[in-house]
Every structure is written in C-alpha cells, then in structure tokens.
Design an enzyme around this catalytic site. Structure first.
Site, PDB file in Angstrom:
ATOM      1  N   TYR A  53       1.146  -1.326   0.291  1.00  0.00           N
ATOM      2  CA  TYR A  53       0.026   0.229   0.004  1.00  0.00           C
ATOM      3  C   TYR A  53       1.507   1.624   0.145  1.00  0.00           C
ATOM      4  O   TYR A  53       1.935   1.488   1.032  1.00  0.00           O
ATOM      5  CB  TYR A  53      -0.788  -0.121   1.143  1.00  0.00           C
ATOM      6  CG  TYR A  53      -2.510  -0.245   1.132  1.00  0.00           C
ATOM      7  CD1 TYR A  53      -2.764   0.771   0.381  1.00  0.00           C
ATOM      8  CD2 TYR A  53      -2.896  -1.227   2.171  1.00  0.00           C
ATOM      9  CE1 TYR A  53      -3.975   0.453   0.198  1.00  0.00           C
ATOM     10  CE2 TYR A  53      -4.265  -1.537   1.564  1.00  0.00           C
ATOM     11  CZ  TYR A  53      -4.930  -0.378   0.414  1.00  0.00           C
ATOM     12  OH  TYR A  53      -6.346  -0.606  -0.328  1.00  0.00           O
ATOM     13  N   GLU A  55      -0.583   4.980  -0.390  1.00  0.00           N
ATOM     14  CA  GLU A  55      -1.108   6.408  -0.453  1.00  0.00           C
ATOM     15  C   GLU A  55      -0.260   7.442  -0.381  1.00  0.00           C
ATOM     16  O   GLU A  55       0.752   7.512   0.497  1.00  0.00           O
ATOM     17  CB  GLU A  55      -2.538   6.138   0.961  1.00  0.00           C
ATOM     18  CG  GLU A  55      -3.965   4.847   0.016  1.00  0.00           C
ATOM     19  CD  GLU A  55      -4.806   5.005   1.027  1.00  0.00           C
ATOM     20  OE1 GLU A  55      -4.707   5.854   2.293  1.00  0.00           O
ATOM     21  OE2 GLU A  55      -5.628   4.026   0.609  1.00  0.00           O
ATOM     22  N   ASP A 199      -7.026  14.119 -24.845  1.00  0.00           N
ATOM     23  CA  ASP A 199      -7.439  12.464 -23.914  1.00  0.00           C
ATOM     24  C   ASP A 199      -6.761  11.744 -25.551  1.00  0.00           C
ATOM     25  O   ASP A 199      -7.144  12.044 -26.059  1.00  0.00           O
ATOM     26  CB  ASP A 199      -8.957  12.241 -24.194  1.00  0.00           C
ATOM     27  CG  ASP A 199      -8.792  11.007 -23.648  1.00  0.00           C
ATOM     28  OD1 ASP A 199      -8.226  10.258 -23.501  1.00  0.00           O
ATOM     29  OD2 ASP A 199      -9.866  10.974 -23.063  1.00  0.00           O
ATOM     30  N   THR A 225      -4.637   6.499 -21.058  1.00  0.00           N
ATOM     31  CA  THR A 225      -4.171   5.161 -21.019  1.00  0.00           C
ATOM     32  C   THR A 225      -2.502   4.768 -21.315  1.00  0.00           C
ATOM     33  O   THR A 225      -1.914   5.521 -21.699  1.00  0.00           O
ATOM     34  CB  THR A 225      -5.232   4.440 -21.281  1.00  0.00           C
ATOM     35  OG1 THR A 225      -4.608   4.141 -22.533  1.00  0.00           O
ATOM     36  CG2 THR A 225      -6.800   4.402 -20.932  1.00  0.00           C
ATOM     37  N   LYS A 228      -2.607   0.992 -25.124  1.00  0.00           N
ATOM     38  CA  LYS A 228      -3.193   1.309 -26.067  1.00  0.00           C
ATOM     39  C   LYS A 228      -2.357   1.307 -26.860  1.00  0.00           C
ATOM     40  O   LYS A 228      -1.062  -0.106 -27.118  1.00  0.00           O
ATOM     41  CB  LYS A 228      -4.416   1.975 -26.818  1.00  0.00           C
ATOM     42  CG  LYS A 228      -5.334   1.917 -25.339  1.00  0.00           C
ATOM     43  CD  LYS A 228      -6.558   3.350 -25.835  1.00  0.00           C
ATOM     44  CE  LYS A 228      -7.735   2.728 -25.400  1.00  0.00           C
ATOM     45  NZ  LYS A 228      -7.816   3.249 -23.645  1.00  0.00           N
ATOM     46  N   ARG A 234      -1.989  -1.901 -18.317  1.00  0.00           N
ATOM     47  CA  ARG A 234      -3.697  -1.056 -17.935  1.00  0.00           C
ATOM     48  C   ARG A 234      -3.593   0.246 -16.823  1.00  0.00           C
ATOM     49  O   ARG A 234      -3.438  -1.077 -16.030  1.00  0.00           O
ATOM     50  CB  ARG A 234      -5.117  -1.948 -17.682  1.00  0.00           C
ATOM     51  CG  ARG A 234      -4.428  -2.891 -18.722  1.00  0.00           C
ATOM     52  CD  ARG A 234      -6.428  -3.622 -18.587  1.00  0.00           C
ATOM     53  NE  ARG A 234      -7.474  -3.638 -19.376  1.00  0.00           N
ATOM     54  CZ  ARG A 234      -7.706  -3.239 -20.704  1.00  0.00           C
ATOM     55  NH1 ARG A 234      -6.930  -4.150 -21.128  1.00  0.00           N
ATOM     56  NH2 ARG A 234      -8.465  -2.868 -21.238  1.00  0.00           N
TER      57      ARG A 234
HETATM   58  N1  DSN Z   1     -12.552   0.953 -24.007  1.00  0.00           N
HETATM   59  C1  DSN Z   1     -11.638   2.173 -24.860  1.00  0.00           C
HETATM   60  C2  DSN Z   1     -11.466   1.511 -26.045  1.00  0.00           C
HETATM   61  O1  DSN Z   1     -11.607   0.805 -26.985  1.00  0.00           O
HETATM   62  O2  DSN Z   1     -11.066   2.977 -26.687  1.00  0.00           O
HETATM   63  C3  DSN Z   1     -11.698   3.784 -24.742  1.00  0.00           C
HETATM   64  O3  DSN Z   1     -11.280   3.462 -23.377  1.00  0.00           O
END
Ligand code: DSN
Length: 419
Positions: A53, A55, A199, A225, A228, A234
């Site tokens: 942990y 925090e 974003d 994120t 990707k 993730r």
């Molecule tokens: N779920 C993602 C996507 O597939 O683009 C976006 O959050």
C-alpha cells in the site's frame, strides 16, 4: 515452505489463462484500443509490488516501507515527463475513466459545463456522455463531425464554446481516424477561458513515437491510458506543465478519487515508457500508421466506406451500411474467422449503439507482431470475403477457410509476451 504453482492451486483458472493466451496467439487482433505488452512489462506487473500500500506520493506517504516504491514511482514519473515533454506527470490513475474523472474533480464543480465530442462521433463516455457520471453530474455540451467530411468541425466547436462557455473542453476520443488539431483546440479554449484536456489514450504511442503531433505545449492537461498504442499495462497518466494544475490533479487522484496506487502497474508503466523512449519505438509508431493506411486503401479498393475516407493514425472506422450488413453480425462473423474487431457506431448512425452500422479496426497489435503492409492487404481481403459472405447469408464455409488461413499467418508472426 515450497509454494504451489497456479496450476497446482487453481487448475481451472490456470487452464483459462492458458486458453486466453492461445486465443490471443491465434487471432489477428484488430481492436484499435488493444495491444500486446512485452515480456518485460508482463514480468513487472506480475510481481510482489502488488502486496504494498502506498497512499500518497513519493516522499509523502501514509504508510511506511516506501523505500523501493518511491524509487519506482519516481522513475515512472520521470520517464513520462521525458517521453511526453511535459513538466509533471501523475502515474496513479487506475485507468482512463478514473483519470478523466480526476480532471473534472480538479477543475469543475458539479453542474459546470463541459464541452466534449459526442460518443457516436468518436468521443469517450467520460467526455460528458449521458450515461456516464460526467454527463449526469456536469452539464455536457457535445460537438461532432461534419457529415460531408467525417472530420471534426472546428467552427462548430468554437461556436459551441462561445455560446456555452464551458469550464472544460475535451479533445481526443476513441474512434477518430484523423489527426487532432491541438493548437486549434487550445486557441478555442483560451478564447473562452476553459481548461483544455487532450485525451490521447488511443494515440499516446503515436505521440511518443513521433507519428502524431503532440498536445504538449497546447493542452493544459494531457490524459492517457497506458495500454493502447503505448503498449504498457492497463493504467493511466495525467500530465501538465502547470505547477498549479499538477497540484490540483494530484489532489483529485488521491485523496479525491482513489486510494493506494497499484504499484505493480506503476512498475509496468515505467518499463513501457522505457521501451517507448528507444529508437525502435519510433519505427513501431510509424509502422502502425503505414499499416493502417495500407489496410484502409485495401478496404476502400474493395468498396468499403471508411468514415472520413481513410486514416491518419492507427484506426479505421468502417460504415457497413452500403454492404447491407450491421456492424455486430459482421464483427461476430469476423471473430469466428479469427479476425477480432469491435462493432462501433458511426457518425449520424441511424442504428442503436448495441447494434450499430460500423466496425472499428486498428493496427497496433498486428504491428507489434511485426506484420507489415503485405499482411494488411491480406487482412483487408479476408475482411471483404467474410463481410460479403455474411451479406449473402452464407458465410460458414468462408469463415472456416479464412480461419485456417488466419492461423497459418499468426503462426509466422509470434506475438510479444506470449510463450
Ligand atoms: N474502451 C476503450 C476503447 O476501446 O476505445 C476506450 O476507453
């Protein structure tokens, strides 16, 4: 004490993990938001760091025993600021939606106005879509794309901003096949005194690899994120150049919305950022775009309608209306043929979100396997064969044959991280 392996303790879950690994190996993964992380990223995420942990932030925690974790999080932060050319990074958001929620918490009060791209036009749920907390607890105003070009109408964005005076503007999204004009969005945000959040979840790897312009120096906040095109675990990050914004974002992430950071994820993010800083990552990012363009050209040559008439990035949005097939049955048939996509709304879609007109296709994963333009042309041909067969109502033989050919291809291109 000798500890028993996963296989010995829980053979049911072990077998399912193995089955998923086999499925990922044997499939041509064309889901635009997915990728294969490297063995190094996988190793970092599956570690004892999950036991701790933490925090707070490095040097200022609410638990003792942070001698190692502080170093890991500091490394992740420094690598993020270096890769994206920004002054501050928060690497703790659990994923993209919590990261975006933290942007609201940092800069808005409930009921304040947010201007974001509508979900069916390519935005994200958290950009103020009605079913999301961001659309329920704030006052959302939405922009879209032009019907004739399929591209964002910046005149519309500006006039909506002038009319509604949002406190926050989001640019970026989940199904935008074209380059995002960050300087133009920044000018609009400045004109109305809004915070601009870029974003870049989908395109972070392209930005890191120089294959898409960077929002750094234009957007007040960059949200992304990490799993990707960036090819990390993730997770998510929030970045900014402003000391004041950084303090507000940190407070919003913890203690505003989250508890302890997932330290094993932080380590995986640090590794992914290290990989993204290598020269070969630039070649990877460029190849993602080349592959998407080759696939788009093949599909258009075969009579498919692509939203905006092509792509500048990793993503293709295909409108199947003219083929007489819905996105969902097409995606399901493609999946059975070993070609994994997702059905997706297209701009001005007359059909429902759970049964829309389009399919979204992306090239990050196939590029991670080392596939190039020749393989993209083959994949385009398979997509055509399957969708045409579905339209004719007689797809079983085609699906079976394409599936065999797909397995032959995937056998030649091992996926990173899989044994
Ligand atoms: N779920 C993602 C996507 O597939 O683009 C976006 O959050």
């Amino acid at each position: 004490m000798t500890e028993r392996s996963l296989n010995a303790v829980d053979p049911e879950i072990a077998a399912l993990i193995e089955a998923e690994e086999r499925r990922q190996a044997d499939t041509v993964k064309l889901i635009a938001s997915e990728n294969y992380v490297s063995r190094a990223v996988l190793e970092a995420t599956g570690t004892v760091l999950t036991n701790k942990y933490s925090e707070g932030y490095p040097g200022k925690r609410y638990y003792e025993g942070q001698q190692v974790i502080d170093q890991i999080e500091t490394l992740a932060i420094n690598r993020a600021t270096s890769v994206f050319g920004v002054r501050h990074a928060n690497v703790q958001p659990y994923s993209g939606s919590p990261a975006n929620l933290a942007v609201y918490m940092a800069f808005l009060q409930p009921g304040d106005t947010v201007l974001g791209m509508g979900l069916p036009f390519g935005g994200h749920l958290t950009h103020g879509w009605s079913v999301s907390a961001t659309g329920k607890w704030f006052n959302p105003v939405r922009y879209g794309v032009r019907k004739d070009t399929g591209r964002i109408d910046l005149d519309e964005v500006r006039s909506l901003a002038l009319e509604h005076r949002p406190k926050l503007i989001f640019c970026g999204g989940t199904a935008i096949p074209r380059t995002i004009d960050f300087p133009a969005f920044a000018e609009i945000a400045r004109e109305v005194g809004a915070v601009l959040a870029a974003d870049i979840a989908h395109i972070a790897g392209l930005v890191a690899g120089g294959a898409h312009p960077s929002p750094a120096g234009h957007a007040d906040v960059i949200s992304t994120t990490t799993h990707k095109t960036l090819r990390g675990p993730r997770g998510a990050m929030l970045m900014t150049d402003s000391d004041e914004h950084a303090a507000a974002l940190n407070k919003a992430v913890f203690p505003g919305l989250q508890g302890g950071p997932h330290n094993h994820t932080t380590a995986g993010i640090a590794v992914a950022l290290h990989e993204a800083a290598q020269p070969e990552f630039r070649a990877y990012a460029a190849q993602i775009v080349k592959n998407a363009q080759a696939l788009a050209d093949e599909l258009m040559a075969r009579g498919f309608d692509l939203v905006s008439g092509g792509t500048d990035n990793h993503l293709i949005l295909m409108d199947l209306t003219s083929k007489g097939v819905g996105g969902k049955p097409a995606a399901q048939a493609l999946d059975r043929a070993g070609l994994e996509t997702n059905y997706n709304a297209v701009p001005f879609d007359p059909r429902k979100p759970f049964d829309p007109s389009g399919i979204r296709i992306g090239t990050p994963s196939v590029t991670s396997r080392g596939m190039g333009e020749a393989e993209m042309r083959q994949i385009g041909a398979w997509i055509d064969e399957v969708v045409t067969a579905v339209a004719k109502g007689d797809a079983e033989d085609v699906i079976g044959r394409v599936h065999r050919e797909v397995t032959e291809l995937t056998g030649k291109f091992p996926a990173p991280g899989l044994s």
